[in-house]
Structures are given as C-alpha cells and as structure tokens.
Write an enzyme that holds these catalytic residues in place. Structure first.
Site, PDB file in Angstrom:
ATOM      1  N   HIS A  97      -5.857 -25.811  -7.972  1.00 60.29           N
ATOM      2  CA  HIS A  97      -6.377 -24.565  -8.552  1.00 60.29           C
ATOM      3  C   HIS A  97      -7.523 -24.077  -7.683  1.00 60.29           C
ATOM      4  O   HIS A  97      -8.688 -24.337  -7.956  1.00 60.29           O
ATOM      5  CB  HIS A  97      -6.828 -24.798  -9.999  1.00 60.29           C
ATOM      6  N   HIS A 143      -2.243 -18.733 -15.173  1.00 61.16           N
ATOM      7  CA  HIS A 143      -3.514 -18.912 -15.866  1.00 61.16           C
ATOM      8  C   HIS A 143      -3.280 -18.585 -17.344  1.00 61.16           C
ATOM      9  O   HIS A 143      -2.717 -17.540 -17.671  1.00 61.16           O
ATOM     10  CB  HIS A 143      -4.568 -17.943 -15.308  1.00 61.16           C
ATOM     11  N   GLU A 202      -7.816 -19.688 -20.928  1.00 57.97           N
ATOM     12  CA  GLU A 202      -9.172 -19.759 -20.344  1.00 57.97           C
ATOM     13  C   GLU A 202     -10.065 -18.920 -21.251  1.00 57.97           C
ATOM     14  O   GLU A 202     -10.755 -19.437 -22.113  1.00 57.97           O
ATOM     15  CB  GLU A 202      -9.157 -19.225 -18.908  1.00 57.97           C
ATOM     16  N   ASP A 230     -11.445 -23.816  -8.467  1.00 59.89           N
ATOM     17  CA  ASP A 230     -11.187 -22.428  -8.853  1.00 59.89           C
ATOM     18  C   ASP A 230     -11.638 -21.435  -7.782  1.00 59.89           C
ATOM     19  O   ASP A 230     -10.886 -21.131  -6.856  1.00 59.89           O
ATOM     20  CB  ASP A 230     -11.843 -22.130 -10.208  1.00 59.89           C
ATOM     21  N   ASP A 231     -12.854 -20.908  -7.901  1.00 56.36           N
ATOM     22  CA  ASP A 231     -13.439 -19.972  -6.925  1.00 56.36           C
ATOM     23  C   ASP A 231     -14.774 -20.563  -6.488  1.00 56.36           C
ATOM     24  O   ASP A 231     -15.841 -20.132  -6.946  1.00 56.36           O
ATOM     25  CB  ASP A 231     -13.651 -18.594  -7.565  1.00 56.36           C
TER      26      ASP A 231
END
Length: 345
Positions: free
Chosen positions: A20, A204, A207, A285-286
C-alpha cells in the site's frame, strides 16, 4: 510502553513487502521543489518549510488538495523516474524487498501529461532497481473515485496497450481518492471489465467510509485485497469473514492517525484485527505526507499498541502471503522471514 531495542532492531532488519504505497505520495518536499524549478512550475509555497507547514492537514480532503498540488510538478518521464527512484532507495533502506505500487494516471492525464510519460518514467526506475538491487515490484493502476466511472473506463482504454505488455509491470487495478460519497458500486462495471481482462483487483474501503464499503468492495467489485479496511472492526460478522477467507487488509497506521481515522495511534484497530485472525499487513500509504516510510510505521505502531515479536513475524509473513508474487517467489520470501524471526520469540 516502548518496545525493546532488540525487537526494534529485528523489525527494522526484517524482510518486508509493501502493498500500500502511492508513488505520488512519496514525493518529498525537497524533490517537489527541485522538479518545480526544473520545469518552471510555480508552487503555492515559497519554501520547503512552507510545504512542510502545509502538511498539518487533518482530514482526507485537505490532504488530497495538497497531494494534487504536489503532483503538478510531475511533467516529464525523468520526473517520474526521479520520484520512483527516491522511493525505492527509502524502501531498500527499510528492508522492503517487494513493492506493489499504486499510480494515479488520471491525476496526470488531466494535466495533459501523456500516459506513456507516466508509465515509462516509473517503469524505467523499477527496472533499474531490479537490475541494480534485486528489488522486486509490480504496478497497480488506480482509478480516482471522485471522478466518474466513464472517466475510469476512458483511463482503462488508454492504458490497455501498456497493460498488455508485461514489461510495464501493471498487474492490477485499484480504487482510491475521496471515499465519502463515492461507494464501491459506482465502479462495478469497470471492475467487472478489469476482471475479464485478468487483472488483479484491490480497492480502498473502510478508511473514512463505513464497514459496509468493505463488504461492497468484496461482493460488488470482487476485490482480492482491501486497502485500509480498518472500519471493518465495526462489524463483527465482517471481521469473522475476513479472518475465515484470509482476505488481506493493507493497513497504514500513521496515515490513519494523520487523517484522524484514529486520532491516537493507541486506539488503532490493527491489534484487534490481528488477534481476530485477520490477514493484516502494515504499510506507509503516502509516506512523504504522513511522516514515515515502512520502518517508521512499524515502530510507531509497535510502540503504540505494545505489539510482540510474534505479531511482527505474523505481519511480515502476511505482507508476502498477501502479495501478488508468484507462489514460488512467495515461498522463498516466507522462508527468509521465518529464518529472520525464529530466534526472536
């Protein structure tokens, strides 16, 4: 209570797979500025420090606004190469040996950056990483869920020539961006088409959206893996199903904390999901926006939730088991993970 330095060291040196990671979300402010200068792009920030200050967002939409501003500096194949090479260097430093990397073509084609520029830049960096470091990788093309399904179909059509060439590493599709108000069923037809094409499917879900979105991603989109999925904890029957079917959740704790999915990491559902037998995996993730790459996420989570060496072994195993690697490659990595952890618990 902080984990022991011995466990921290064993976590840091453990083989891992990252499942991810948004490549655009690995664009660090320093590189963002360098690319803006190289391409003559005017950013709404005067300095790297100002960008870092803008990272004080606290919800998904504020983050996405900043994310899309950052992506505006990515114009040439070399830009995508440089961003990807920078991610790989950080992944290797954290003992990530395989990554299944998301990219968002619509973010770029909407700015008139051609699909081939995006794909060739990323792939060239991944080819170099494999040749020079043995770094294994694949790409997952993500559709932006705040756009229409028609737009997703157009993107799929434009990407097909690249998807059909295995040299481009594109093995599957995903679904990302604003979850609220954009339920999985909005993309039922395009995911059905991707399944017909033999692509691997992820999305996704759960979340900022409810547990029901996880169910819909599984039953309507027919995904094999859920990205995030932490709100599944709100539905006991769903948790049982995820555990029984070993449907992997690619969980990103620092992202969840930063976006206030869980305002305090100590309240995160990861441990409950793991204890319930779910195939939980742990990712960044980011990372440029959420304050940490793989090892930072692992160590922060272990300290916050008081996880054990047995938990670390399970999470590392799960990362390779949940990957889309060929079975023989999975077996090799699982043996390496087991060797690494056998003396630790």
């Amino acid at each position: 209570m902080p984990i022991s330095s011995a466990l921290a060291e064993r976590i840091a040196t453990s083989p891992k797979a990252e499942l991810h990671i948004h490549i655009e979300g690995s664009l660090e402010p320093e590189l963002m500025f360098a690319l803006a200068e190289r391409n003559g792009v005017k950013l709404p920030y005067a300095s790297v420090e100002e960008v870092r200050a803008a990272y004080a967002f606290d919800d998904l939409q504020s983050f996405l606004d900043l994310y899309y501003a950052g992506a505006s500096v990515l114009l040439t194949e070399q830009d995508f190469y440089d961003m990807t090479a920078a991610y790989v260097a950080r992944a290797l430093a954290d003992n990530v040996h395989h990554a299944e990397i998301f990219f968002d073509p619509q973010t770029h084609t909407a700015r008139n950056v051609p699909m081939h520029v995006v794909i060739h830049g990323i792939v060239r960096a991944l080819d170099d990483a494999e040749r020079e470091h043995g770094f294994s990788s694949a790409l997952i093309l993500c559709f932006l869920r705040h756009l229409s399904e028609e737009d997703a179909f157009d993107t799929l059509e434009a990407a097909l020539p690249y998807i059909q060439d295995p040299a481009n590493r594109i093995i599957g599709v995903g679904l990302d961006s604003s979850e609220r108000g954009n339920p999985p069923e909005k993309f039922a037809r395009v995911f059905a088409r991707c399944k017909e094409l033999g692509l691997r499917l992820v999305a996704h879900a759960g979340e900022e959206g409810p547990a029901q979105y996880v169910i819909d991603a599984l039953d309507i989109l027919k995904v094999e893996r859920i990205d995030h999925g932490v709100r599944a904890i709100d539905d006991a029957a769903l948790v049982k199903r995820l555990a029984a079917e070993r449907i992997a959740l690619t969980v990103c704790p620092l992202s969840n904390e930063k976006l206030k999915v869980y305002p305090d990491l100590r309240d995160h559902s990861l441990k409950q999901l793991l204890d319930a037998g779910c195939a939980v995996t742990l990712h960044s993730d980011d990372p440029a926006y959420f304050g940490g790459y793989m090892n930072t996420n692992w160590l922060a989570t272990f300290n916050a939730l008081d996880l054990s060496a047995a938990d670390a072994h399970a999470l590392a195993r799960n990362s390779f088991e949940a990957s889309f690697l060929p079975e023989q490659d999975k077996a090799l990595w699982l043996a390496k993970v087991d060797d690494h952890w056998k003396a630790a618990h």
